[in-house]
Write an enzyme that holds these catalytic residues in place. Sequence first.
Site, PDB file in Angstrom:
ATOM      1  N   PHE A 137       0.856  -1.187   0.000  1.00 26.32           N
ATOM      2  CA  PHE A 137       0.000   0.000   0.000  1.00 26.32           C
ATOM      3  C   PHE A 137       0.889   1.233   0.000  1.00 26.32           C
ATOM      4  CE2 PHE A 137      -2.355   3.591   1.549  1.00 26.32           C
ATOM      5  CZ  PHE A 137      -3.525   3.494   0.817  1.00 26.32           C
ATOM      6  N   ASP A 222       9.280   2.745   1.932  1.00 28.91           N
ATOM      7  CA  ASP A 222       8.104   3.545   2.249  1.00 28.91           C
ATOM      8  C   ASP A 222       7.822   3.360   3.735  1.00 28.91           C
ATOM      9  OD1 ASP A 222       5.659   4.697   2.697  1.00 28.91           O
ATOM     10  OD2 ASP A 222       4.697   3.870   0.904  1.00 28.91           O
ATOM     11  N   LYS A 251       2.484  10.824   7.393  1.00 32.66           N
ATOM     12  CA  LYS A 251       1.636  10.560   8.553  1.00 32.66           C
ATOM     13  C   LYS A 251       2.147  11.238   9.841  1.00 32.66           C
ATOM     14  CE  LYS A 251      -1.029   6.871   6.662  1.00 32.66           C
ATOM     15  NZ  LYS A 251      -0.748   5.716   5.845  1.00 32.66           N
TER      16      LYS A 251
HETATM   17  C1  LIG Z   1      -0.909   5.835   4.325  1.00 34.85           C
HETATM   18  C2  LIG Z   1       0.211   5.381   3.493  1.00 34.85           C
HETATM   19  C3  LIG Z   1       0.565   6.030   2.290  1.00 34.85           C
HETATM   20  C4  LIG Z   1      -0.269   7.156   1.701  1.00 34.85           C
HETATM   21  O1  LIG Z   1      -0.330   8.262   2.515  1.00 34.85           O
HETATM   22  P1  LIG Z   1      -1.485   9.373   2.268  1.00 34.85           P
HETATM   23  O2  LIG Z   1      -1.082  10.497   3.170  1.00 34.85           O
HETATM   24  O3  LIG Z   1      -2.778   8.739   2.653  1.00 34.85           O
HETATM   25  O4  LIG Z   1      -1.431   9.724   0.831  1.00 34.85           O
HETATM   26  C5  LIG Z   1       1.692   5.604   1.618  1.00 34.85           C
HETATM   27  N1  LIG Z   1       2.414   4.561   2.068  1.00 34.85           N
HETATM   28  C6  LIG Z   1       2.108   3.902   3.199  1.00 34.85           C
HETATM   29  C7  LIG Z   1       2.980   2.792   3.655  1.00 34.85           C
HETATM   30  C8  LIG Z   1       0.987   4.269   3.941  1.00 34.85           C
HETATM   31  O5  LIG Z   1       0.653   3.585   5.039  1.00 34.85           O
END
Ligand SMILES: *Cc1c(COP(=O)(O)O)cnc(C)c1O
Length: 397
Positions: A137, A222, A251
């Site tokens: 994700f 990520d 986040k």
């Molecule tokens: C939440 C998330 C994203 C996307 O972040 P947004 O601020 O919702 O665009 C990307 N990578 C990971 C691993 C995430 O958990």
Amino acid sequence: MNTLELEAHYCAHNYHPLPVVLVKGEGCYLWDENGKRYLDMMSAYSAVSHGHCHPRLVEAMVEQAQRLTIVSRAFHTDTLAPFLEVICEMTGQPRALPMNTGAEAVETALKAARKWAYAKKGVAADKAEIIVCDGNFHGRTITIVSFSSEVQYRDQFGPLTPGFKRIAYGDVDALAGAITENSAAFLVEPIQGEAGIVMPPPGYLAKCAELCKRHNVLLICDEVQSGLGRTGKLLACQHDGVQPDGLILGKALGGGMMPVSLFLAREDVMAQFEPGDHGSTFGGNPLASAVALEALKVLQDEKLVERSECLGRYMLQRLQAIKSDAICEVRGRGLFIGIELDPQRISARAVCEQLMVKGVLSKETHETVVRMAPPLIITEAQIDETVDALAQVLATL
Ligand SMILES: *Cc1c(COP(=O)(O)O)cnc(C)c1O
């Protein structure tokens, strides 16, 4: 119409929230419109690691809001550099590019990797490939969903972006088999959050790093969700002693106050961006930078990484000690825990609904996993309260 009906009437139905209307937050607690108090085990998918409305973050935000908020990067401001200096020193990454949401920072990483592959690796025009994992994700843009393994995320949103190759997560041989002369980067989550707190075998990331290095492929982690203390280290890749070539944060970087994200990378990767190549009107704005800088200071001053490590271990132990046939597995690292339920016996959604009645808010990921990812300021007593509530729910359902 009540609030739920009003939202159902006017808002797009792209989420399926629990039926609770929250009006106030403080620390690990949330309150609904009837004054009922809940423990927050979601932390907005780790965006609220510092707890709700942290006084220092509220103060930093208000102070900055009264001074200077948005000017765009057409001009310099006095807040961006101090923020980037701290995060670069903390992560050991030489440079950072500020964006707002996680998805934007992922897009930034993809653009950097492609341009680097053409300029530095000599990949033929438009042939660059980026390797990703099943169950990934990385956000919701068209390009990002193009390489999702979730059919629902992609279906009917085509034409999709080419240039991605998907392999099994946790499988080093799959990565070895996927790398070609056109491989620009391997984009990976050290722990897959949205997939249900899925952890690869020990040493996976270290072996991937070695492979990437050998074949001149960028390793891009990520850590939008797993970073900034969530797993009991500042970065989840540090569990494997890995320093990635590119790093994506978001986040919790915004301290639970606003969206702040970064792509960080080594010099030759970030050097691919020249003025005009890439940007964001809001990226690196003074308000965001001031809040993010304070969020990093709070992380250090309140030892949130250490708390996550220690309290995460406690919570995992307590959850694993629950005796219930409905639980298949409890797994996690730091305060990043997934409880895998047996779908024959119980749905994760039903458990979350009952937890809500007992004053604990969490959310299912997929149909079978209940997530426990509270603010990192949580106390042992609050963990006990949560675990007891879960044990009761499982006993009665
Ligand atoms: C939440 C998330 C994203 C996307 O972040 P947004 O601020 O919702 O665009 C990307 N990578 C990971 C691993 C995430 O958990």
